[in-house]
Write an enzyme that holds these catalytic residues in place. Sequence first.
Site, mmCIF file in Angstrom:
data_model
loop_
_atom_site.group_PDB
_atom_site.id
_atom_site.type_symbol
_atom_site.label_atom_id
_atom_site.label_comp_id
_atom_site.label_asym_id
_atom_site.label_seq_id
_atom_site.Cartn_x
_atom_site.Cartn_y
_atom_site.Cartn_z
ATOM 1 N NE ARG A 124 -4.788 0.294 1.488
ATOM 2 C CZ ARG A 124 -5.785 0.518 2.072
ATOM 3 N NH1 ARG A 124 -5.592 -0.070 3.485
ATOM 4 N NH2 ARG A 124 -6.760 0.465 1.541
ATOM 5 C CB VAL B 66 -5.661 1.034 12.126
ATOM 6 C CG1 VAL B 66 -4.199 1.967 12.252
ATOM 7 C CG2 VAL B 66 -6.348 1.357 13.643
ATOM 8 C CG ASN B 67 -7.662 -2.178 9.660
ATOM 9 O OD1 ASN B 67 -6.621 -1.579 9.878
ATOM 10 N ND2 ASN B 67 -7.627 -3.366 9.454
ATOM 11 C CB THR C 146 -17.824 -6.429 12.383
ATOM 12 O OG1 THR C 146 -18.398 -5.280 12.031
ATOM 13 C CG2 THR C 146 -18.698 -7.100 13.586
ATOM 14 C CB CYS D 10 -18.219 2.746 7.802
ATOM 15 S SG CYS D 10 -16.557 2.964 7.604
ATOM 16 C CE LYS E 242 -20.454 6.856 -2.697
ATOM 17 N NZ LYS E 242 -20.356 8.084 -1.608
#
Length: 478
Positions: free
Chosen positions: A42, A93-94, A97, A280, A343
């Site tokens: 990344r 950061v991520n 769940t 999210c 989207k």
Amino acid sequence: MIKSIKNICCIGAGYVGGPTMAMMANKCPNLIFNVVDINKERIAAWNNEDLSKLPIFEPGLKEIIKNSRNKNLFFSCEIKKAIESADIIFISVNTPTKTKGLGAGKCSDLKWVETSAREVAKFSKGHTIVVEKSTLPVRTAEVIQSILNSTNCNSSSNKKSFSVLSNPEFLAEGTAIKDLESPDRVLIGGDNKKAMDLLSDIYKKWVPEEKILFTNIWSSELAKLTSNAFLAQRISSINSISAICEVTGADIREVSRAIGKDKRIGSKFLDSGPGFGGSCFKKDILNLVYLAEYFGLGEVAKFWEEVVNINNWHQKRIAKIVVQKLFGTISGKKIIILGFAFKANTNDTRESAAIKICKDLIDEGAELIIHDPKVSSLQIQHDLQTKPKSQINEKNESSLNNKLGNWKFSKKLDIFENAHAILVLTEWEEYKNINWESVIVKMAKPAWLFDSRSIVNVELVKKAGFNLWRLGDGSQKE
Ligand code: NAD
Ligand code: UGA
């Protein structure tokens, strides 16, 4: 407490960390921004000379990266160095769940946040302002503060202290740069006035002061979750009404327009679609559900959980309609999927409605040809958990008909030969301008067009001879 800010570190170079820091670096040329990540690929992509190879696609991003990169904006994996020199550290950061253990399926997994906090405790120097940029469950600031305080990293030559602030991000993908350039509000939660002022000084470089809101830290954390829950709730509401439109003869576009004119309701977030996706909405609502359950507020938990349940039901509903319309079976039928991103204007597919809908259609035996202008075949492979057929080869079609669960990917739009149906799942601009007359001649008849995004020109599609199904269009009622 430090007097002024010079060096900024952001831990996490994702959809939030990258664009947010790039915007700040553009607006604050005198400050230094170090964006760090553990993901080497990344970071390499953020540093790619070729700006079309940045790790995320976002309109306007290339331009702001070009302005600041390697001037006052740096992407690297040098986490220790960036923390050591930082006056202020954004944790971005991520927070997905949790998949196992206590709260699995509902509450956020904070392991990446915890690791970041431990790194900050270990490498920081003097006083550091630590900012929660990630979306976090209410009272996470307490957890971060206690990790920072409890790690035994102080020495006589380096007395460490921390102020923890909450500064949630409200950007939406696809419009991130516009949202960052002119946010509806900037929220800063905390109890240390000086630290809050220093953070707001950064935003004041381009955000009008009246848009910068100060709250206590818990209100700030809860406002972020609530904001996403309210937005998602509108989509579940309108999608549930689309099903009523289809059986009563009403039209969801007309209903949306009519209710949106009421200033108390407003016109935004009333577009019926294939169900909300993105990394999210679901995660943040489930966090709220978990919080309510934890505090014994069962009715509140049930209320918000239903927003997610309706969304799941709605996505299933769309796949079922496609099967029903194609004479109750899609086995061996070729279906074109237009759009895989959750989207338009993003390459992100996390929780995209396309994932569930495509899986359902494949399970029913269809052969899918998936097109998306920005999503890669590899990403779709990861999402569908199956490999695509290596290439589009019309000659092999009959033998492939026996294989169920097939899909192929195409970057081009010359994919309509012998297709039985087209299903629009993402509202990409280029799908609005397809020449339907030239498409239909290539397709098997009757040719179906399913538009879950209300983007096709109804007159032109019907004139071309398609059977058209649109979400929430009661005029098609049998
Ligand atoms: P992401 O997965 O795109 O990026 C997170 C990055 O953090 C990854 O690149 C990962 O490698 C890195 N990371 C994880 N642990 C690390 C560590 N210990 N040290 C260094 N790097 C580490 O996630 P995102 O979409 O940018 O979301 C980040 C947060 O922002 C989440 O809490 C999300 O809820 C919130 N948020 C996201 C959006 C959005 O549109 N994506 C909008 C508002 C808020
Ligand atoms: C959303 C919020 O809009 C941001 O404010 C927030 O910061 C972000 O979540 C986050 O916390 O991650 P995002 O998910 O990127 O942003 O995109 P949205 O524009 O909100 O769209 C979410 C989903 O709802 C998409 O699948 C979209 O197609 C769908 N949607 C949106 C509809 O079906 N109808 C609408 O009218 C609007």
